[in-house]
Design an enzyme around this catalytic site. Structure first.
Site, PDB file in Angstrom:
ATOM      1  N   GLY A 162       3.722   0.696   6.075  1.00  0.00           N
ATOM      2  CA  GLY A 162       3.107   1.463   5.015  1.00  0.00           C
ATOM      3  C   GLY A 162       1.680   1.756   5.797  1.00  0.00           C
ATOM      4  N   GLN A 211      -6.557   4.975   6.663  1.00  0.00           N
ATOM      5  CA  GLN A 211      -6.476   4.155   7.799  1.00  0.00           C
ATOM      6  C   GLN A 211      -6.392   4.812   9.174  1.00  0.00           C
ATOM      7  OE1 GLN A 211      -3.198   1.949   6.035  1.00  0.00           O
ATOM      8  NE2 GLN A 211      -3.910   0.266   7.200  1.00  0.00           N
ATOM      9  N   CYS A 264      -1.998  -5.966   6.499  1.00  0.00           N
ATOM     10  CA  CYS A 264      -2.506  -4.662   6.548  1.00  0.00           C
ATOM     11  C   CYS A 264      -2.944  -4.345   8.241  1.00  0.00           C
ATOM     12  CB  CYS A 264      -3.588  -4.463   5.779  1.00  0.00           C
ATOM     13  SG  CYS A 264      -4.623  -2.841   5.778  1.00  0.00           S
ATOM     14  N   LEU A 265      -2.357  -2.937   8.398  1.00  0.00           N
ATOM     15  CA  LEU A 265      -2.483  -2.676   9.817  1.00  0.00           C
ATOM     16  C   LEU A 265      -4.007  -2.415  10.157  1.00  0.00           C
ATOM     17  CD1 LEU A 265       0.255   0.022  10.060  1.00  0.00           C
ATOM     18  CD2 LEU A 265       0.456  -2.461  10.906  1.00  0.00           C
ATOM     19  N   HIS A 279      -0.220  -1.377  -2.548  1.00  0.00           N
ATOM     20  CA  HIS A 279      -1.077  -1.697  -1.483  1.00  0.00           C
ATOM     21  C   HIS A 279      -1.446  -0.351  -0.891  1.00  0.00           C
ATOM     22  CE1 HIS A 279      -2.296  -3.927   2.494  1.00  0.00           C
ATOM     23  NE2 HIS A 279      -2.259  -2.861   2.690  1.00  0.00           N
ATOM     24  N   GLU A 280      -0.708   0.760  -0.612  1.00  0.00           N
ATOM     25  CA  GLU A 280      -1.175   1.716   0.040  1.00  0.00           C
ATOM     26  C   GLU A 280      -2.216   2.851  -0.976  1.00  0.00           C
ATOM     27  OE1 GLU A 280      -0.848   2.041   3.106  1.00  0.00           O
ATOM     28  OE2 GLU A 280       0.556   0.429   3.236  1.00  0.00           O
ATOM     29  N   HIS A 326      -5.624   1.611  -0.802  1.00  0.00           N
ATOM     30  CA  HIS A 326      -6.330   2.354   0.337  1.00  0.00           C
ATOM     31  C   HIS A 326      -6.817   3.704  -0.242  1.00  0.00           C
ATOM     32  CE1 HIS A 326      -5.846  -0.437   3.739  1.00  0.00           C
ATOM     33  NE2 HIS A 326      -4.622  -0.503   3.626  1.00  0.00           N
TER      34      HIS A 326
HETATM   35 ZN    ZN Z   1      -3.353  -1.614   4.336  1.00  0.00          ZN
END
Ligand code: ZN
Length: 190
Positions: free
Chosen positions: A67, A72, A113-114, A155-156, A159
């Site tokens: 995701g 991000q 998380c990226l 999660h997304e 963000h």
């Molecule tokens: Zn994340």
């Protein structure tokens, strides 16, 4: 209950000049301030929006993620992409998503998380949730999941609200990840 495929038809191939050059998009790491900002609704889906979404899918795959949300990549837009399987056929785009009817049942699951490389933490979230959003072509859709997609959506969605797993993790996990978190903070200052 898994989510079925959301992206109907193929991606838009005839993208002309765009203000945001998708080839310049990069994943930004914590503690970039944009990651703590609330993102804004996308009023009109244009070729630019679509090109950014495609660019985000490419970045997500490159990073072996499941995701990726627009903040991000430095954009304060209510848009995220997801792929629970890694199979390009399962690429999903969510524009102006809303989460509704979260289950009362909560589950603990490890997340990464990226934007937080090397940080892993167990996060408690509702097991099931319904998502309503617009797809790549601006068509509304709704899906419900009680599996990995539900976890990714939550999660997304966080963000888009400027919330990171750092805010949701336990004190023990924060301690366990202290070195990685401090490393990211030090890198950002350089
Ligand atoms: Zn994340």
């Amino acid at each position: 209950m898994g989510a079925s495929r959301l992206v109907e038809g193929g991606p838009c191939r005839n993208i002309l000049a765009v203000a945001v050059d998708p080839s310049t998009l990069r994943i930004v790491n914590y503690p970039a301030p944009i990651l703590r900002q609330q993102a804004e609704r996308i009023e009109k889906i244009t070729s630019e929006t679509q090109a950014v979404a495609m660019g985000m899918l490419a970045l997500m795959h490159e990073a072996a993620g499941i995701g990726l949300a627009a903040p991000q990549v430095g954009l304060p837009w209510r848009l995220f992409v997801a792929n629970p399987t890694g199979d390009p056929e399962d690429d999903q785009i969510f524009i102006n998503p809303e989460l509704v009817a979260p289950s009362r049942e909560l589950v603990d699951q490890e997340e990464g998380c990226l934007s937080l490389p090397d940080v892993r933490a167990v996060i408690r979230r509702p097991l099931a949730v319904t998502i309503r959003a617009l797809n790549f072509d601006g068509q509304p859709f709704e899906f419900t999941s009680d599996e990995l997609p539900a976890r990714i959506w939550q999660h997304e969605y966080d963000h888009l609200e400027g919330i990171l797993i750092l805010q949701r993790m336990s004190a023990i996990d924060r301690m366990a990840n202290r070195r990685a978190i401090r490393g990211l903070e030090a890198e950002y200052r350089v």
